[in-house]
Each structure stands twice: as structure tokens, then as C-alpha cells.
Scaffold this motif. Sequence first.
Motif, PDB file in Angstrom:
ATOM      1  N   ALA A   1       0.863  -1.174   0.000  1.00 12.99           N
ATOM      2  CA  ALA A   1       0.000   0.000   0.000  1.00 12.99           C
ATOM      3  C   ALA A   1       0.901   1.225   0.000  1.00 12.99           C
ATOM      4  N   PRO A   2       0.351   2.411  -0.240  1.00 12.00           N
ATOM      5  CA  PRO A   2       1.173   3.616  -0.135  1.00 12.00           C
ATOM      6  C   PRO A   2       1.846   3.713   1.230  1.00 12.00           C
ATOM      7  N   PHE A   3       3.044   4.307   1.249  1.00  8.38           N
ATOM      8  CA  PHE A   3       3.834   4.317   2.469  1.00  8.38           C
ATOM      9  C   PHE A   3       3.088   4.947   3.630  1.00  8.38           C
ATOM     10  N   GLU A   4       2.336   6.009   3.382  1.00  5.69           N
ATOM     11  CA  GLU A   4       1.635   6.694   4.471  1.00  5.69           C
ATOM     12  C   GLU A   4       0.659   5.756   5.181  1.00  5.69           C
ATOM     13  N   GLU A   5       0.017   4.883   4.422  1.00  4.94           N
ATOM     14  CA  GLU A   5      -0.920   3.940   5.030  1.00  4.94           C
ATOM     15  C   GLU A   5      -0.176   2.854   5.812  1.00  4.94           C
ATOM     16  N   ILE A   6       0.911   2.349   5.227  1.00  5.83           N
ATOM     17  CA  ILE A   6       1.729   1.354   5.936  1.00  5.83           C
ATOM     18  C   ILE A   6       2.303   1.958   7.219  1.00  5.83           C
ATOM     19  N   LEU A   7       2.747   3.194   7.149  1.00  2.01           N
ATOM     20  CA  LEU A   7       3.329   3.867   8.315  1.00  2.01           C
ATOM     21  C   LEU A   7       2.336   3.910   9.465  1.00  2.01           C
ATOM     22  N   GLU A   8       1.108   4.316   9.186  1.00  2.00           N
ATOM     23  CA  GLU A   8       0.119   4.467  10.252  1.00  2.00           C
ATOM     24  C   GLU A   8      -0.305   3.127  10.832  1.00  2.00           C
ATOM     25  N   ALA A   9      -0.613   2.180   9.960  1.00  2.00           N
ATOM     26  CA  ALA A   9      -1.187   0.924  10.436  1.00  2.00           C
ATOM     27  C   ALA A   9      -0.144  -0.051  10.961  1.00  2.00           C
ATOM     28  N   ASN A  10       0.946  -0.224  10.228  1.00  2.32           N
ATOM     29  CA  ASN A  10       1.894  -1.294  10.538  1.00  2.32           C
ATOM     30  C   ASN A  10       3.073  -0.845  11.383  1.00  2.32           C
ATOM     31  N   ILE A  11       3.468   0.396  11.242  1.00  5.13           N
ATOM     32  CA  ILE A  11       4.650   0.868  11.974  1.00  5.13           C
ATOM     33  C   ILE A  11       4.229   1.596  13.247  1.00  5.13           C
ATOM     34  N   THR A  12       3.501   2.702  13.099  1.00  7.19           N
ATOM     35  CA  THR A  12       3.035   3.405  14.297  1.00  7.19           C
ATOM     36  C   THR A  12       2.076   2.541  15.099  1.00  7.19           C
ATOM     37  N   GLY A  13       1.213   1.812  14.410  1.00  9.01           N
ATOM     38  CA  GLY A  13       0.258   0.965  15.113  1.00  9.01           C
ATOM     39  C   GLY A  13       0.926  -0.110  15.940  1.00  9.01           C
ATOM     40  N   THR A  14       1.970  -0.739  15.415  1.00  4.31           N
ATOM     41  CA  THR A  14       2.683  -1.769  16.169  1.00  4.31           C
ATOM     42  C   THR A  14       3.416  -1.158  17.355  1.00  4.31           C
ATOM     43  N   TYR A  15       4.000   0.029  17.155  1.00  9.77           N
ATOM     44  CA  TYR A  15       4.623   0.731  18.285  1.00  9.77           C
ATOM     45  C   TYR A  15       3.593   1.008  19.386  1.00  9.77           C
ATOM     46  N   ASN A  16       2.420   1.500  19.002  1.00 12.62           N
ATOM     47  CA  ASN A  16       1.379   1.784  19.994  1.00 12.62           C
ATOM     48  C   ASN A  16       1.000   0.537  20.772  1.00 12.62           C
ATOM     49  N   LEU A  17       0.928  -0.596  20.096  1.00 15.58           N
ATOM     50  CA  LEU A  17       0.562  -1.837  20.771  1.00 15.58           C
ATOM     51  C   LEU A  17       1.641  -2.253  21.768  1.00 15.58           C
ATOM     52  N   TYR A  18       2.904  -2.159  21.382  1.00 13.46           N
ATOM     53  CA  TYR A  18       3.978  -2.515  22.307  1.00 13.46           C
ATOM     54  C   TYR A  18       4.008  -1.576  23.511  1.00 13.46           C
ATOM     55  N   GLU A  19       3.730  -0.319  23.286  1.00 14.01           N
ATOM     56  CA  GLU A  19       3.666   0.612  24.416  1.00 14.01           C
ATOM     57  C   GLU A  19       2.541   0.229  25.371  1.00 14.01           C
ATOM     58  N   ALA A  20       1.388  -0.133  24.815  1.00 15.74           N
ATOM     59  CA  ALA A  20       0.276  -0.556  25.668  1.00 15.74           C
ATOM     60  C   ALA A  20       0.639  -1.819  26.434  1.00 15.74           C
ATOM     61  N   ALA A  21       1.347  -2.744  25.774  1.00 17.38           N
ATOM     62  CA  ALA A  21       1.786  -3.966  26.449  1.00 17.38           C
ATOM     63  C   ALA A  21       2.753  -3.640  27.577  1.00 17.38           C
ATOM     64  N   ARG A  22       3.682  -2.733  27.308  1.00 15.05           N
ATOM     65  CA  ARG A  22       4.650  -2.348  28.337  1.00 15.05           C
ATOM     66  C   ARG A  22       3.954  -1.730  29.541  1.00 15.05           C
ATOM     67  N   GLU A  23       3.026  -0.833  29.287  1.00 15.61           N
ATOM     68  CA  GLU A  23       2.331  -0.171  30.386  1.00 15.61           C
ATOM     69  C   GLU A  23       1.494  -1.147  31.201  1.00 15.61           C
ATOM     70  N   ALA A  24       0.948  -2.166  30.538  1.00 13.65           N
ATOM     71  CA  ALA A  24       0.079  -3.125  31.221  1.00 13.65           C
ATOM     72  C   ALA A  24       0.849  -4.294  31.831  1.00 13.65           C
ATOM     73  N   GLY A  25       2.139  -4.381  31.556  1.00 12.91           N
ATOM     74  CA  GLY A  25       2.922  -5.477  32.101  1.00 12.91           C
ATOM     75  C   GLY A  25       2.749  -6.793  31.370  1.00 12.91           C
ATOM     76  N   VAL A  26       2.312  -6.754  30.126  1.00 17.04           N
ATOM     77  CA  VAL A  26       2.201  -7.968  29.326  1.00 17.04           C
ATOM     78  C   VAL A  26       3.605  -8.397  28.909  1.00 17.04           C
ATOM     79  N   ARG A  27       3.939  -9.675  29.100  1.00 19.70           N
ATOM     80  CA  ARG A  27       5.322 -10.115  28.915  1.00 19.70           C
ATOM     81  C   ARG A  27       5.550 -10.963  27.673  1.00 19.70           C
ATOM     82  N   ARG A  28       4.518 -11.244  26.882  1.00 25.69           N
ATOM     83  CA  ARG A  28       4.704 -12.081  25.699  1.00 25.69           C
ATOM     84  C   ARG A  28       3.859 -11.546  24.540  1.00 25.69           C
TER      85      ARG A  28
END
Length: 274
Positions: free
Chosen positions: A76-103
Amino acid sequence: MAAPRTVLLTGAAGGVGTLMRELLPAYGYELRLLDVAPVPDAPQALTADLSDRAALREAVAGTDAILHLAGISLEAPFEEILEANITGTYNLYEAAREAGVRRVVFASSNHAVGYTPWPRPEQGLIPIDTPRRPDTFYGLSKCFGEDLAQLYWDRHGIETVSIRIGSCFPKPFNVRMLAVWMSPEDGARLFHAALSAPDVGHTVVYGSSANTRLVWDLAPARALGYEPEDDSERFAAELVAAEGEFDAESNPDHAYLGGGFVTDPPLWANRHAR
């Protein structure tokens, strides 16, 4: 590590997510479902985008692990990949870190190494440490996800298994898929192994069935406890009759591991190119 009971399944309305909603509960998991689209027949599912950090915090709260399948699964265009796959994955890992999810189990892709030439028989199987050569912005986003997983292991102690998935469908759609296909049942076996294996740190594995025409090394996946039971060869006669034999020498779609994603322009809209 004992098998976690409550697993957040992102991308639950997608193709692989739909298959795993049906298969993973048999392994003892209670699935919490998240997708940007409503999940059919699952009124309790959370409908939210990966850019919604408040929704992600709600989604991960109280879970034991995350199976991250969400994002754009084609070029897909880079802007769409950036939002969904790159920033979105970062957001998920941050939420996991804050919640103490370990896997986390991260759905990477063979397109992270898509410009790897298709190996000749005498070259043997493609190792997991082959240099990354993404074939698209989509493949590039999977390289980012693998690096992000490594960072969150080294810095925050969140373990991840990054699975470079080939093609996970009920049956392969073309002769290339005969090498990289993963049956849904083997997919569930591999995800279960990745969720439950002890001491994975950050581990990268290839994801496919034990295909007769296999081109990559499944030993790292087997080391997690994965025992694939299926083989795409039962579909080979029909596909070869329709397309001819696989030909990496003269067919540009067969020259590289990424298949049609390597062509110019890539097969953006063809899901069967996976």
C-alpha cells in the motif's frame, strides 16, 4: 512458561484472525478480540484502530499475551503502511509495556526477506539469519516490527516470537505457495508454540507447514515445540496442471522469495500473491 489463558488477538476480523478465532480456543486460550472492523458474531469484540491508544490500553488490560495479526497485509502507499503497521505496532507494544504484558507473538512475513533469490536445490534451505531484504513498504514494516520486538526485549523484557508467515489459507492458490503454505491447523500449532514456549527472548522463525517443496529452515520454529502435520503436496497436481511447474529461471514471479511482491509494480491488490 505455562500457556497463557487470556490472549489479545488483534486483527481478529481478518483472514488469519478469523481462522485463529476458530482454532486457538481448543488449546485452552480465552481470546479477547480487537479489530478496526466489527468482528462477525462477536458482539463483545473491541472495534478500534491501532492509533487509538486508550482503546489499546483497554484491550491489553488483564491479558497474559498478545497475538498481533492486525495491520495492512498487502502493499500500500507508504503513508498507510506507516500508520497501520509501523506506528500501530509501536502503539501496541507501548500498551503492552504499560500493562505489564510479557509475551507478544508478532505476525511478521516472508516479505521481510522477499528479495532473497529463490534457492536452487543444491543451496539448501534459507536460514533464519539470511539478510533481510524487504520487497515492499509492507515488507519493510515487518522488518521494523522485528526490530521493535528486539528493542522491547532488550529494554523492557517483553518477549516476542516474530513469525515470518508464508501463506496461511485453507489451501494454496498457486505453485509458489506449495513451498510457503501454512495450513490453518499448523498455524494454530505454531502460534500455540510461540505463546507457550519458555525463555524465547526475541526469536524469529519461519511459518509454514512441513511442505515437500519447503525452501526455508523450520528448525527454529521446531525448537519452540512446533510440530507441523500438513504438507501442501496434496494440492500440487491440480496447481501444476493449471500453471505449469515452478520455474525460478524464467518466471519473474518465481525468481525471488517474495513472488509477485517483487514485480514492478507489485501485486498490490492480489491476496493470492502472498
